[in-house]
Design an enzyme around this catalytic site. Structure first.
Site, PDB file in Angstrom:
ATOM      1  N   ASP A   1     -15.084   9.668   9.908  1.00  0.00           N
ATOM      2  CA  ASP A   1     -14.065   8.662   9.624  1.00  0.00           C
ATOM      3  C   ASP A   1     -12.723   9.388   9.572  1.00  0.00           C
ATOM      4  O   ASP A   1     -12.677  10.613   9.421  1.00  0.00           O
ATOM      5  CB  ASP A   1     -14.347   7.976   8.278  1.00  0.00           C
TER       6      ASP A   1
ATOM      7  N   ARG B   1       0.822  -1.215   0.000  1.00  0.00           N
ATOM      8  CA  ARG B   1       0.000   0.000   0.000  1.00  0.00           C
ATOM      9  C   ARG B   1       0.859   1.270   0.000  1.00  0.00           C
ATOM     10  O   ARG B   1       0.543   2.247  -0.665  1.00  0.00           O
ATOM     11  CB  ARG B   1      -0.955  -0.021   1.189  1.00  0.00           C
TER      12      ARG B   1
END
Ligand SMILES: C[S@@+](CC[C@H](N)C(=O)[O-])C[C@H]1O[C@@H](n2cnc3c(N)ncnc32)[C@H](O)[C@@H]1O
Length: 273
Positions: A142, A38
Site C-alpha cells: 500500500d 484532512r
C-alpha cells in the site's frame, strides 16, 4: 490550532496536480472540503496555517516523511474482511485447487490497506490447503505507511472481524483477554505468509516475482483511464501466463488496451502465450 488561511481554487489545483502525479489519485472538486479538513490536521501538528506553505514544505525531499503523512491523511482506506466475497468463492472453486498442486504460491495484494484483504486471502488459502504443505508468500502493499503498520500488527476490533465466519475466526485468530477481550490477533500461521511493504503503484514495481494472482481491488477507481491502463499492463508483466488479476466489483478494464481475457465480472486472466 485555529485561524487557517482559506484554500484558493488555484491552490486546490496545485494539490490536485501534486497528488495525481505522485499517487495517481484524482481528487475531484467535490473533494475540496474533505482535503481541507484532512490537511488541517497535519498543518495543526506543524503549526502551519497556510496551505501554500504546507505544500512547499512537503515537496522538499528532506520532508518525505511529512509527505507520506499527508498521503496517509488523504487516502481512503476503507476495507473489510471478506469484502466482495464473490472473489473468494471464485478463488476457492477455480484457483486454489490448481495452486495447491504447486510447490510455491505467490499472491500480490496490491492495495492491501490495513490487512483485512491479505488475511482473508491467507485464511481462504489455508482452508484450501488443509494439510498440504506449500511455500506460500502473500505480498501486501500500500502507499500508506499507517495502514501497513496496522496490517503488520494484525489486531482487529470485534466489529471489524464480524464478517469472518465464526469457525474461521476461532481457527485463525486469538481473542484478547480482560480489557482486550474485544480485540482479535491474527495467529502466526497466517501472519508468517503475509509480508507488508510500502509500494506506490504509480512508480516502477521493485518486484522480480511472477505472481499466480494479483488482487488490485478498489484502488483504480481513484485513477484516471490512462493511469489504469498503464497499471494493469505493468501488473501483467508480473503475472505468470494464465495468472489472474482481480479488481473491485465497481471497476472494469473495458475501454483499456490490455492482454487479459475476461473471466467473470472483475476477474481477468493473463493470456497464455
Ligand atoms: C479503498 S482502499 C481498498 C483496500 C482493499 N483493496 C479493498 O478492496 O478492501 C484503497 C487503498 O489503496 C491505497 N492506495 C491509493 N493510492 C495508491 C497508490 N498510488 N499506490 C498504492 N496504494 C495506493 C490506499 O492507501 C488504500 O489503502
Amino acid at each position: 490550532m485555529t485561524g487557517f488561511e482559506e484554500m484558493t481554487d488555484a491552490e486546490f489545483g496545485l494539490y490536485q496536480k501534486l497528488i495525481h502525479s505522485t499517487c495517481g489519485i484524482h481528487l475531484t472538486t467535490a473533494k475540496k472540503q474533505l482535503l481541507i479538513s484532512r490537511l488541517r490536521k497535519r498543518m495543526s501538528a506543524l503549526e502551519i496555517s497556510s496551505f501554500r506553505v504546507y505544500r512547499e514544505f512537503i515537496i522538499k525531499p528532506e520532508n518525505i516523511d511529512e509527505f507520506n503523512l499527508m498521503l496517509n491523511a488523504v487516502s481512503t482506506n476503507k476495507t473489510d474482511f471478506f469484502r466482495e466475497s464473490v472473489h473468494f468463492d471464485f478463488m476457492a472453486k477455480k484457483v486454489y485447487p490448481l495452486l495447491i498442486k504447486q510447490r510455491e504460491i505467490r499472491i500480490w495484494c496490491a492495495a492491501s490497506s490495513s490487512g483485512e484483504e491479505p488475511y482473508t486471502i491467507a485464511m481462504t488459502l489455508a482452508e484450501a490447503l488443509r494439510s498440504t504443505v506449500c511455500d506460500v508468500k502473500i505480498l501486501a502493499t500500500d502507499i500508506s505507511t499507517k495502514v501497513l503498520d496496522e496490517g503488520e500488527q494484525g489486531v482487529y476490533a470485534a466489529d471489524m472481524v464480524a464478517p469472518i465466519p465464526q469457525a474461521l475466526l476461532k481457527k485463525y485468530f486469538l481473542q484478547g483477554q480482560k480489557e482486550w477481550k474485544d480485540y482479535y490477533l491474527v495467529k502466526d500461521e497466517l501472519k508468517q505468509w503475509v509480508h507488508f511493504k510500502r509500494l506506490n503503484l504509480m512508480e516502477p514495481f521493485p518486484l522480480s516475482v511472477q505472481f499466480d494472482v494479483i488482487f488490485c481491488r478498489n484502488v483504480m477507481i481513484y485513477f484516471d483511464l490512462e493511469t489504469r491502463e498503464d497499471l494493469v499492463n505493468r501488473m501483467e508483466r508480473n503475472l505468470k501466463p494464465g495468472g489472474y488479476l482481480l479488481i473491485g466489483n465497481a471497476e472494469s478494464l473495458s475501454g483499456l488496451k490490455h492482454n487479459y481475457n475476461y473471466v467473470q465480472p472483475a476477474v481477468y486472466q493473463k493470456k497464455a502465450r
